[in-house]
Design a protein around this motif. Structure first.
Motif, mmCIF file in Angstrom:
data_model
loop_
_atom_site.group_PDB
_atom_site.id
_atom_site.type_symbol
_atom_site.label_atom_id
_atom_site.label_comp_id
_atom_site.label_asym_id
_atom_site.label_seq_id
_atom_site.Cartn_x
_atom_site.Cartn_y
_atom_site.Cartn_z
ATOM 1 N N PHE A 234 5.925 22.971 -65.876
ATOM 2 C CA PHE A 234 5.908 23.770 -64.537
ATOM 3 C C PHE A 234 6.648 24.709 -64.812
ATOM 4 O O PHE A 234 7.311 25.586 -63.587
ATOM 5 N N THR A 235 7.115 25.656 -65.702
ATOM 6 C CA THR A 235 7.853 26.871 -65.859
ATOM 7 C C THR A 235 7.563 27.676 -64.979
ATOM 8 O O THR A 235 8.369 28.476 -64.177
ATOM 9 N N PRO A 236 6.131 28.263 -64.922
ATOM 10 C CA PRO A 236 5.869 29.458 -63.861
ATOM 11 C C PRO A 236 6.071 28.982 -62.292
ATOM 12 O O PRO A 236 6.618 29.970 -61.771
ATOM 13 N N GLU A 237 5.987 27.876 -62.117
ATOM 14 C CA GLU A 237 6.250 27.417 -60.626
ATOM 15 C C GLU A 237 7.773 27.470 -60.371
ATOM 16 O O GLU A 237 8.370 27.876 -59.321
ATOM 17 N N ILE A 238 8.443 27.105 -61.379
ATOM 18 C CA ILE A 238 10.161 26.950 -61.242
ATOM 19 C C ILE A 238 10.546 28.331 -61.153
ATOM 20 O O ILE A 238 11.307 28.671 -60.539
ATOM 21 N N GLU A 239 10.028 29.298 -62.165
ATOM 22 C CA GLU A 239 10.344 30.708 -61.872
ATOM 23 C C GLU A 239 10.056 31.215 -60.530
ATOM 24 O O GLU A 239 10.992 32.103 -60.060
ATOM 25 N N ARG A 240 8.708 31.091 -60.042
ATOM 26 C CA ARG A 240 8.402 31.386 -58.577
ATOM 27 C C ARG A 240 9.387 30.731 -57.527
ATOM 28 O O ARG A 240 10.011 31.656 -56.756
ATOM 29 N N LEU A 241 9.839 29.506 -57.854
ATOM 30 C CA LEU A 241 10.824 29.044 -56.632
ATOM 31 C C LEU A 241 12.023 29.765 -56.999
ATOM 32 O O LEU A 241 12.493 29.818 -55.864
ATOM 33 N N GLY A 242 12.524 29.952 -57.982
ATOM 34 C CA GLY A 242 13.893 30.753 -58.348
ATOM 35 C C GLY A 242 13.899 32.122 -57.520
ATOM 36 O O GLY A 242 14.688 32.373 -56.894
ATOM 37 N N ASP A 244 11.973 33.330 -55.382
ATOM 38 C CA ASP A 244 11.875 33.539 -53.863
ATOM 39 C C ASP A 244 13.379 32.843 -53.320
ATOM 40 O O ASP A 244 13.300 33.070 -52.244
ATOM 41 N N ASN A 245 14.042 32.334 -53.985
ATOM 42 C CA ASN A 245 15.133 31.891 -53.339
ATOM 43 C C ASN A 245 16.468 32.562 -54.051
ATOM 44 O O ASN A 245 17.720 32.304 -54.018
ATOM 45 N N GLY A 246 16.231 33.613 -54.822
ATOM 46 C CA GLY A 246 17.133 34.447 -55.340
ATOM 47 C C GLY A 246 17.884 33.918 -56.642
ATOM 48 O O GLY A 246 19.080 34.261 -56.387
ATOM 49 N N MET A 247 17.301 33.147 -57.321
ATOM 50 C CA MET A 247 17.915 32.451 -58.591
ATOM 51 C C MET A 247 17.303 32.814 -59.631
ATOM 52 O O MET A 247 16.067 33.004 -59.746
ATOM 53 N N ASP A 248 18.056 32.886 -60.671
ATOM 54 C CA ASP A 248 17.252 32.886 -62.182
ATOM 55 C C ASP A 248 16.757 31.747 -62.584
ATOM 56 O O ASP A 248 17.124 30.466 -61.700
ATOM 57 N N PHE A 249 15.962 31.509 -63.619
ATOM 58 C CA PHE A 249 15.420 30.095 -64.111
ATOM 59 C C PHE A 249 16.558 29.069 -64.264
ATOM 60 O O PHE A 249 16.260 28.069 -63.871
ATOM 61 N N ASP A 250 17.699 29.319 -64.852
ATOM 62 C CA ASP A 250 18.598 28.336 -65.306
ATOM 63 C C ASP A 250 19.324 27.921 -63.872
ATOM 64 O O ASP A 250 19.514 26.574 -64.155
ATOM 65 N N THR A 251 19.395 28.904 -63.152
ATOM 66 C CA THR A 251 20.332 28.305 -61.537
ATOM 67 C C THR A 251 19.123 27.397 -60.853
ATOM 68 O O THR A 251 19.658 26.368 -60.491
ATOM 69 N N ILE A 252 18.058 27.896 -60.820
ATOM 70 C CA ILE A 252 17.039 26.983 -60.007
ATOM 71 C C ILE A 252 16.840 25.576 -60.576
ATOM 72 O O ILE A 252 16.603 24.797 -60.052
ATOM 73 N N LEU A 253 16.821 25.700 -62.152
ATOM 74 C CA LEU A 253 16.564 24.452 -62.761
ATOM 75 C C LEU A 253 17.662 23.485 -62.630
ATOM 76 O O LEU A 253 17.554 22.308 -62.470
ATOM 77 N N ASP A 254 18.998 23.867 -62.532
ATOM 78 C CA ASP A 254 20.208 23.195 -62.208
ATOM 79 C C ASP A 254 20.141 22.611 -60.818
ATOM 80 O O ASP A 254 20.429 21.495 -60.468
ATOM 81 N N SER A 277 8.867 15.066 -54.983
ATOM 82 C CA SER A 277 9.607 16.080 -54.469
ATOM 83 C C SER A 277 9.300 17.108 -55.381
ATOM 84 O O SER A 277 9.641 18.540 -54.976
ATOM 85 N N VAL A 278 9.235 17.275 -56.757
ATOM 86 C CA VAL A 278 9.148 18.421 -57.643
ATOM 87 C C VAL A 278 8.062 19.226 -57.251
ATOM 88 O O VAL A 278 8.078 20.493 -56.966
ATOM 89 N N LEU A 279 6.891 18.476 -57.062
ATOM 90 C CA LEU A 279 5.523 19.051 -56.723
ATOM 91 C C LEU A 279 5.588 19.793 -55.255
ATOM 92 O O LEU A 279 5.160 21.086 -55.388
ATOM 93 N N ASN A 280 6.153 19.146 -54.459
ATOM 94 C CA ASN A 280 6.332 19.822 -53.082
ATOM 95 C C ASN A 280 7.107 20.937 -53.063
ATOM 96 O O ASN A 280 7.001 21.932 -52.451
ATOM 97 N N ALA A 281 8.406 20.785 -53.879
ATOM 98 C CA ALA A 281 9.337 22.112 -53.900
ATOM 99 C C ALA A 281 8.718 23.340 -54.384
ATOM 100 O O ALA A 281 8.829 24.403 -54.258
ATOM 101 N N CYS A 282 7.926 23.063 -55.791
ATOM 102 C CA CYS A 282 7.079 24.083 -56.401
ATOM 103 C C CYS A 282 6.114 24.737 -55.135
ATOM 104 O O CYS A 282 5.881 25.791 -55.422
ATOM 105 N N LYS A 283 5.491 23.754 -54.320
ATOM 106 C CA LYS A 283 4.452 24.402 -53.591
ATOM 107 C C LYS A 283 5.105 25.146 -52.369
ATOM 108 O O LYS A 283 4.661 26.239 -52.014
ATOM 109 N N ALA A 284 6.297 24.475 -51.959
ATOM 110 C CA ALA A 284 6.755 25.212 -50.671
ATOM 111 C C ALA A 284 7.441 26.291 -51.046
ATOM 112 O O ALA A 284 7.995 26.895 -49.966
ATOM 113 N N LYS A 285 8.252 26.167 -52.333
ATOM 114 C CA LYS A 285 9.096 27.339 -52.810
ATOM 115 C C LYS A 285 10.527 27.234 -51.920
ATOM 116 O O LYS A 285 11.086 28.165 -51.559
#
Length: 520
Positions: A234-242, A244-254, A277-285
């Protein structure tokens, strides 16, 4: 335009996921291992943890659907891809409020299978029909039969507190599931899943040959998502989630790790994330309490309402033996197994010298969700009101308005019905702990966990508050302890205003008697 990949939210059929191009966390190496090292299995996991998808994956495998496994781990492991007769029973989609409902559900599946494998007139009972189907499927194909049962315990957990109906369900299911042992020579593979492992009841007494892999280290991540799987898939989805919430990859992953990781089904094994929860977080950002928002199961709510178990014991984690939580016993005196198996607690530690497990909340989603759930047990504040008050608590301390904060805290304690308040310090500490821990969703909050620390420390953008509470003492004594113990010293160089708050609770008033605020 950025390509949006498909997330399998609510998709529990392996064929649909593979054919329609949904993302898939590859668990097929486990499938191969289980198929080639044993035959009868049982797995207990919380709701929405991927049990149904796992069952569907086994179904596709035993149907010989090699085309669906292209590019997955099992493609390099399996060479034969033999098709077996598969009997898939899903007990999830029914409300079992009468014997006829259970009989009807089982009879419906039996009729569908009999349309394929035939029926003999002498087969009258449910168990006779089931046994006959298995035997004929074997005789007609020359291959042993695969039986997959999803949510085997759904009828039982829906009737936990109705002893009469529960006994009837035990009787019916004992005979029905017992076929799986008597028909062993006709069976290639058997897999049952559910939320609970029922012990000391008749349902499992005839299934003592099942391998219960629920707490086996080799299968601890069979359901759920490990951090390595999360990043790989899910790296691309995590990057988008981060983003959209003003965070870099490591921060949103944490952040995701604190929110959704932490389930351990074996001591000291790798933790897994809640897949729903992981799937819904990536979907809803957005990082929200998706799993908890689906609702605390009715059976657990009913059980806790009738239980005399002290739920405050769960707040800081509880030490128990394995028998106290691994297997469910049909009694309201100890709801701990049901709380654990429902996913609200997980294994946090294990002392091998004394054989004691420590159970605690797996992550922030469950911690904050369960504490919200606990509030009505200790106060008259409803779930909806809790969120409002906690937001106000946070805002008032952020603005430095300690008086408004303390007045709102009084509202919480004033709402404790007399029958709930046992007048002990522990009850007030529970409410105090819940309030401050729930604030931790929004501001940095520490609640005392060892000697030599203040009862609570709250950090906002401009302020650091150190709270000390006394029961039937005095606010002055609380302030004195802050000074004598040096509770403020660790925060002296942080550049924010330091406020010490001494509070006294009156047992007679059942509320805050007096508080004193001093700015350093």
């Amino acid at each position: 335009m950025e390509q949006i990949r498909k997330l399998p939210i609510g998709i529990q059929t392996f064929e649909d996921i593979r054919k329609d191009g949904y993302l898939y966390v590859d668990k097929t190496a486990f499938v191969y291992q289980m198929v080639h090292t044993g035959k009868p299995y049982f797995l207990s996991r919380p709701r929405r943890f991927g049990k149904s998808l796992l069952i569907s994956t086994f179904e596709a495998y035993f149907q010989g659907r090699k085309d669906l496994f292209t590019g997955l781990a099992i493609e390099q492991l399996e060479k034969e891809w033999i098709e077996y007769p598969v009997l898939h029973l899903d007990l999830n989609a029914e409300k079992y409020d009468s014997i006829s409902r259970l009989d009807s559900m089982l009879a419906r599946y039996l009729s569908l299978w009999e349309d394929v494998w035939g029926q003999e007139e002498r087969e009258v009972t449910l168990s006779d029909r089931f046994s006959g189907i298995i035997r004929r499927a074997y005789e007609q194909t020359g291959r042993q039969v695969v039986v997959l049962i999803d949510e085997y315990d759904k009828p039982l957990i829906q009737t936990l507190l109705d002893e009469t109906l529960l006994d009837e369900y035990r009787r019916i299911l004992k005979a029905f599931y017992g076929v799986l042992k008597s028909a062993d020579r006709y069976l290639r593979f058997v897999f049952l899943t559910g939320v609970t492992k029922f012990a000391q009841v008749s349902v499992f007494s005839d299934l003592n040959h099942l391998q219960d892999i629920s707490s086996w280290p080799d299968y601890s991540s069979l359901c759920g998502i490990t951090k390595e799987e999360l990043v790989r898939t899910f790296t691309p989805e995590i990057e988008r989630l981060g983003a959209d919430n003003g965070m870099d990859f490591d921060t949103i992953l944490d952040k995701m790790t604190k929110q959704y990781d932490g389930y351990h089904f074996y001591p000291h094994c790798e933790g897994v994330f809640n897949p729903f929860s992981v799937l819904n977080a990536c979907k809803a950002k957005v990082l929200d309490n998706f799993w908890f928002q689906t609702g605390t199961p009715t059976y657990l709510v009913d059980l806790l309402k009738q239980s005399d178990y002290d739920l405050r014991l769960l707040i800081d984690g509880v030490e128990v033996t394995a028998s106290a939580f691994f297997e469910y016993r049909a009694e309201v005196k100890n709801p701990l197994p049901m709380i654990y198996q429902s996913g609200y607690l997980t294994i946090k530690d294990y002392d091998k010298d004394v054989l004691l497990y420590t159970l605690g909340f797996p992550n922030d989603e469950v911690r904050y969700g369960f504490l919200n759930f606990l509030v009505p047990y200790y106060t008259d504040v409803t779930d909806d009101e809790t969120g409002f008050h906690i937001a106000k608590f946070m805002r008032e301390l952020s603005f430095g308005d300690v008086d408004a904060f303390m007045e709102r805290l009084k509202v919480f304690f004033a709402g404790i019905p007399y029958e709930l308040s046992n007048g002990t310090e522990r009850h007030y500490q529970a409410v105090f702990y819940i309030v401050f821990t729930l604030m931790g969703q929004f501001v940095e909050t520490e609640v005392r966990s060892a000697r030599g620390r203040a009862d609570a420390v709250v950090k906002t953008g401009d302020y650091i508050y150190v709270f000390e509470f006394k029961l039937n003492g005095s606010a002055e004594e609380a302030l004195k302890q802050i000074d004598e113990k040096g509770y403020l010293i660790p925060y002296a160089l942080e550049g924010r205003k330091l406020l010490k708050v001494g509070v006294n609770f009156s047992k007679e008033m059942r509320n805050v008697d007096k508080y004193i605020v001093i700015e350093e």
